[in-house]
Design a protein around this motif. Structure first.
Motif, PDB file in Angstrom:
ATOM      1  N   MET A  95     -18.612  12.900   5.643  1.00 49.17           N
ATOM      2  CA  MET A  95     -17.819  13.950   6.510  1.00 49.17           C
ATOM      3  C   MET A  95     -18.862  14.473   7.381  1.00 49.17           C
ATOM      4  O   MET A  95     -18.589  15.012   8.547  1.00 49.17           O
ATOM      5  CB  MET A  95     -17.438  15.100   5.592  1.00 49.17           C
ATOM      6  N   SER A  96     -20.231  14.091   7.316  1.00 52.88           N
ATOM      7  CA  SER A  96     -21.145  14.490   8.279  1.00 52.88           C
ATOM      8  C   SER A  96     -21.297  13.688   9.567  1.00 52.88           C
ATOM      9  O   SER A  96     -21.986  13.847  10.346  1.00 52.88           O
ATOM     10  CB  SER A  96     -22.545  14.662   7.676  1.00 52.88           C
ATOM     11  N   ARG A  97     -20.739  12.430   9.580  1.00 55.25           N
ATOM     12  CA  ARG A  97     -20.627  11.636  10.772  1.00 55.25           C
ATOM     13  C   ARG A  97     -19.731  12.049  11.648  1.00 55.25           C
ATOM     14  O   ARG A  97     -18.875  12.879  11.379  1.00 55.25           O
ATOM     15  CB  ARG A  97     -20.305  10.122  10.114  1.00 55.25           C
ATOM     16  N   GLN A  98     -19.967  11.720  12.790  1.00 55.86           N
ATOM     17  CA  GLN A  98     -19.099  12.347  13.978  1.00 55.86           C
ATOM     18  C   GLN A  98     -17.770  11.843  13.874  1.00 55.86           C
ATOM     19  O   GLN A  98     -16.770  12.591  14.175  1.00 55.86           O
ATOM     20  CB  GLN A  98     -19.829  11.859  15.404  1.00 55.86           C
ATOM     21  N   GLY A  99     -17.418  10.650  13.863  1.00 54.43           N
ATOM     22  CA  GLY A  99     -16.115  10.159  13.129  1.00 54.43           C
ATOM     23  C   GLY A  99     -15.485   9.191  14.312  1.00 54.43           C
ATOM     24  O   GLY A  99     -16.109   8.321  14.876  1.00 54.43           O
ATOM     25  N   VAL A 100     -14.309   9.450  14.529  1.00 55.55           N
ATOM     26  CA  VAL A 100     -13.411   8.661  15.552  1.00 55.55           C
ATOM     27  C   VAL A 100     -12.781   9.294  16.460  1.00 55.55           C
ATOM     28  O   VAL A 100     -12.727  10.379  16.652  1.00 55.55           O
ATOM     29  CB  VAL A 100     -12.335   7.889  14.759  1.00 55.55           C
ATOM     30  N   ARG A 101     -12.354   8.607  17.634  1.00 56.07           N
ATOM     31  CA  ARG A 101     -11.801   9.335  18.757  1.00 56.07           C
ATOM     32  C   ARG A 101     -10.680  10.366  18.354  1.00 56.07           C
ATOM     33  O   ARG A 101      -9.759   9.940  17.691  1.00 56.07           O
ATOM     34  CB  ARG A 101     -11.656   8.487  19.941  1.00 56.07           C
ATOM     35  N   ALA A 102     -10.629  11.420  19.340  1.00 55.08           N
ATOM     36  CA  ALA A 102      -9.637  12.325  19.033  1.00 55.08           C
ATOM     37  C   ALA A 102      -8.376  11.923  19.655  1.00 55.08           C
ATOM     38  O   ALA A 102      -8.512  10.812  20.584  1.00 55.08           O
ATOM     39  CB  ALA A 102      -9.935  13.766  19.613  1.00 55.08           C
ATOM     40  N   PRO A 103      -7.304  12.193  19.180  1.00 50.46           N
ATOM     41  CA  PRO A 103      -5.893  11.565  19.727  1.00 50.46           C
ATOM     42  C   PRO A 103      -5.794  11.637  21.072  1.00 50.46           C
ATOM     43  O   PRO A 103      -5.099  10.541  21.671  1.00 50.46           O
ATOM     44  CB  PRO A 103      -4.924  12.846  19.134  1.00 50.46           C
ATOM     45  N   ALA A 104      -6.469  12.546  22.019  1.00 51.10           N
ATOM     46  CA  ALA A 104      -6.271  12.451  23.385  1.00 51.10           C
ATOM     47  C   ALA A 104      -7.248  11.490  24.056  1.00 51.10           C
ATOM     48  O   ALA A 104      -7.054  11.424  25.192  1.00 51.10           O
ATOM     49  CB  ALA A 104      -6.103  13.870  23.984  1.00 51.10           C
ATOM     50  N   VAL A 105      -8.206  11.283  23.418  1.00 53.50           N
ATOM     51  CA  VAL A 105      -9.322  10.495  23.949  1.00 53.50           C
ATOM     52  C   VAL A 105      -8.867   8.761  24.249  1.00 53.50           C
ATOM     53  O   VAL A 105      -8.278   8.256  23.368  1.00 53.50           O
ATOM     54  CB  VAL A 105     -10.352  10.482  23.108  1.00 53.50           C
ATOM     55  N   GLY A 106      -8.973   8.420  25.471  1.00 56.79           N
ATOM     56  CA  GLY A 106      -8.469   7.095  25.910  1.00 56.79           C
ATOM     57  C   GLY A 106      -9.312   6.055  25.005  1.00 56.79           C
ATOM     58  O   GLY A 106      -8.729   4.976  24.453  1.00 56.79           O
ATOM     59  N   ALA A 107     -10.703   6.131  25.090  1.00 57.16           N
ATOM     60  CA  ALA A 107     -11.363   5.106  24.699  1.00 57.16           C
ATOM     61  C   ALA A 107     -12.785   5.783  24.053  1.00 57.16           C
ATOM     62  O   ALA A 107     -13.390   6.719  24.764  1.00 57.16           O
ATOM     63  CB  ALA A 107     -11.567   3.849  25.236  1.00 57.16           C
ATOM     64  N   LEU A 108     -13.430   5.082  23.199  1.00 65.27           N
ATOM     65  CA  LEU A 108     -14.788   5.424  22.558  1.00 65.27           C
ATOM     66  C   LEU A 108     -15.382   4.175  22.058  1.00 65.27           C
ATOM     67  O   LEU A 108     -14.788   3.282  21.664  1.00 65.27           O
ATOM     68  CB  LEU A 108     -14.591   6.476  21.399  1.00 65.27           C
ATOM     69  N   MET A 109     -16.981   4.190  22.693  1.00 67.65           N
ATOM     70  CA  MET A 109     -17.540   2.883  22.135  1.00 67.65           C
ATOM     71  C   MET A 109     -19.089   3.412  21.952  1.00 67.65           C
ATOM     72  O   MET A 109     -19.598   4.442  22.763  1.00 67.65           O
ATOM     73  CB  MET A 109     -17.256   1.805  23.141  1.00 67.65           C
ATOM     74  N   VAL A 110     -19.594   2.714  21.169  1.00 64.03           N
ATOM     75  CA  VAL A 110     -21.097   2.608  21.140  1.00 64.03           C
ATOM     76  C   VAL A 110     -21.784   1.212  21.692  1.00 64.03           C
ATOM     77  O   VAL A 110     -21.152   0.169  21.039  1.00 64.03           O
ATOM     78  CB  VAL A 110     -21.446   2.595  19.715  1.00 64.03           C
ATOM     79  N   ALA A 111     -22.239   1.545  22.753  1.00 68.64           N
ATOM     80  CA  ALA A 111     -22.763   0.196  23.614  1.00 68.64           C
ATOM     81  C   ALA A 111     -24.114   0.299  23.815  1.00 68.64           C
ATOM     82  O   ALA A 111     -24.759   1.304  24.203  1.00 68.64           O
ATOM     83  CB  ALA A 111     -21.640  -0.100  24.656  1.00 68.64           C
ATOM     84  N   ASP A 112     -24.718  -0.811  24.406  1.00 74.00           N
ATOM     85  CA  ASP A 112     -25.899  -1.208  25.183  1.00 74.00           C
ATOM     86  C   ASP A 112     -25.849  -0.190  26.405  1.00 74.00           C
ATOM     87  O   ASP A 112     -25.035  -0.676  27.226  1.00 74.00           O
ATOM     88  CB  ASP A 112     -26.270  -2.559  25.201  1.00 74.00           C
TER      89      ASP A 112
END
Length: 545
Positions: free
Chosen positions: A361-378
């Motif tokens: 539960m201490s991880r940040q998580g996944v994108r909120a319902p209204a967020v278009g896109a989320l990524m971890v990238a170089d």
């Protein structure tokens, strides 16, 4: 490509007043007042106001501001604590097309003056407690600003700056004022300034569409039910209270205002008002856990707290759950209207040992319902990193809940949006289940002998020491390794722990190269929202060793 003129779904199906209007959070309050006119909208000490009364007051204030020449595109600044007037301004100001700039009440006069000048603020509403700093800021202003005093009976300090008061706005206004939706949902609704730790703060501009969508996203992310009772421990000046002034109103909930955020006041409100939800930085939760009132406290009803602004140590999540308070971890930035990532709880975690469940539960998580896109990238190639919980990259976000941009700063806006994504500056890993875990700010990561060390990981370990109240980790220059971790620690009352004890605790739980090489005992400098000021700590550490 086929011509759209031949597409039956694009012919004779135009948008108009009957089937299209600009998205805005303003209708939330009209609906709450019309459907639940007598339900409590605001509780502040002994004061209780219904939704009908609150809506009428908002319309009166909007009407009075308009009568005084405030209109579309004007900036209305507010230097107020979490009192009912601050909540009302979140509706009254955009009702006339103006832009609300809720200012940090702990800033100095020069910074406040910079913001007033930069935004060309037309009006400044001031609580008596902050009148003196406001007076000094106004003396530095490059243009005339209309000042309106907000007279709060709960404040023991009352300094007047103006003959015009908020109460007079309410008295002069039209309770039937006919406000309008924005012409365009892209129209600005609020202006928030970043912390400005490396120079002048940047003005982050929100639009009506984003405020609307992030408010609804919060309802889903924190699972706000109809008529939630929400305690205001999070400053409304911080990302407009993460958009909760609009979210709680959308569910016709009750806003429980709290002028000062102190543990004894929080616990008293939780019991007295049957609070169901609140928000706060991990520092607020830590203060609660270490307060005398926490001993033996177990909530008689479900309470949910959303925390963010910094990664909550797993020990804090464990402690809150023992008190019957469910923790929802959120992640976001001023530029993303506050929460844009939620650690959605998975049922499979329910049966895990508390420590393991807290770690998930201490991880940040996944994108909120209204967020278009989320990524971890170089950050250079913009290619996503592997979802292996090891490869580190920068967190990128895009969608409707990303700011319009920085006011009067096209260069910074362009840089933030380079490549079609908002660059957060936060470093994270991506887990196989799709959850992200922020490891550090780009500028805070410690590189020791070529190895990356996450300060958050070391801080989480420090927080598990039973005698540590607060802890932060920064880099200390080292001739051999380049830099090494240094822990700055505040101990609990009457604790007697040595630096060697703390280092040994870390070595028992971490790879040795990640452990602090030095420990400094000192209070931690923080922002008004509870974030540790790492730049100040770095200077303190350099001066101490």
């Amino acid at each position: 490509m086929q011509n759209n003129n031949n597409n039956p779904y694009e012919t004779g199906l135009d948008k108009g007043p009957a089937n299209f209007e600009a998205l805005s959070p303003l209708p939330f309050i009209e609906r709450a007042a019309s459907v639940y006119p007598d339900r409590p909208a605001v509780i502040y000490g002994k004061l209780t106001r219904s939704w009908q009364e609150t809506y009428e007051r908002c319309r009166r204030v909007a009407s009075s501001l308009e009568q005084r020449g405030v209109g579309k595109g004007d900036t209305v600044a507010a230097l107020l604590p979490n009192i009912p007037e601050m909540l009302e301004l979140h509706f009254a100001v955009p009702m006339i097309g103006a832009v609300l700039n809720a200012q940090n009440i702990r800033l100095d006069a020069e910074t406040i003056a910079f913001m007033l000048n930069h935004a060309k603020a037309k009006v400044l509403l001031v609580d008596g407690e902050f009148a003196r700093v406001a007076r000094d800021a106004l003396a530095l202003c490059e243009h005339e600003v209309q000042v309106i005093d907000v007279l709060d009976p709960a404040s023991e300090i009352e300094h007047r700056l103006s003959e015009l008061s908020y109460d007079q706005l309410v008295a002069d206004g039209d309770p039937e004022y006919h406000w309008q939706l924005p012409d365009d949902e892209w129209q600005a609704i609020a202006l928030n300034y970043t912390s400005g730790t490396t120079g002048n703060p940047k003005g982050v501009v929100y639009h009506h569409r984003g405020a609307y969508q992030n408010a609804l996203s919060n309802i889903l992310g924190q699972q706000l039910p109809a008529h939630a009772v929400y305690l205001w421990t999070l400053p409304m000046f911080h990302c407009n209270g993460w958009c909760y002034p609009w979210a709680v109103t959308a569910v016709a909930g009750t806003h429980v205002c709290l002028r000062q955020v102190r543990p004894e006041l929080i616990f008293a409100a939780l019991k007295r008002e049957n609070v169901t939800h609140f928000c706060g930085a991990p520092i607020v939760l830590n203060l609660m856990l270490n307060a005398p009132e926490a001993k033996g406290f177990v909530s008689e009803q479900p309470i949910t707290v959303t925390t963010g602004g910094a990664a909550p140590p797993a020990s804090i999540i464990e402690g809150m759950e023992r008190m019957g308070i469910q923790v929802v971890h959120a992640y976001g930035l001023t530029e993303t209207y506050g929460p844009s990532v939620f650690c959605d709880f998975q049922q499979a975690w329910a049966g895990l040992p508390l420590s393991e469940k807290a770690r998930m539960m201490s991880r940040q998580g996944v994108r909120a319902p209204a967020v278009g896109a989320l990524m971890v990238a170089d950050p250079i190639s913009m290619q996503p990193v592997a979802k292996d919980a090891q490869a580190m990259g920068e967190v990128f976000i895009r969608g409707n809940t990303v700011m319009k941009g920085y006011l009067n700063n096209t260069e910074a806006t362009g840089s933030a949006f380079e490549g079609g994504w908002f660059h957060t500056g936060d470093l994270a890993v991506w887990h196989p289940d799709g959850y992200i875990e922020v490891k550090d700010r780009t500028k805070d990561i410690i590189i020791s002998g070529g190895e990356n060390i996450s300060t958050l990981e070391v801080e989480d370990t420090l927080f598990r020491h039973p005698d540590i109240l607060e802890a932060a980790v920064v880099a200390l220059p080292d001739e051999y390794w380049g830099e090494v971790p240094c822990a700055v620690v505040t101990l609990k009352a009457e604790a007697e722990v040595t630096a060697e004890d703390i280092i040994a605790h870390c070595r028992a739980h971490l790879a040795h190269f990640k452990c602090p090489k030095r420990v400094l005992f000192s209070p931690l400098p923080k922002t008004s929202t509870g974030k540790v000021q790492k730049f100040a700590l770095r200077e303190l550490v350099k001066a101490s060793f």
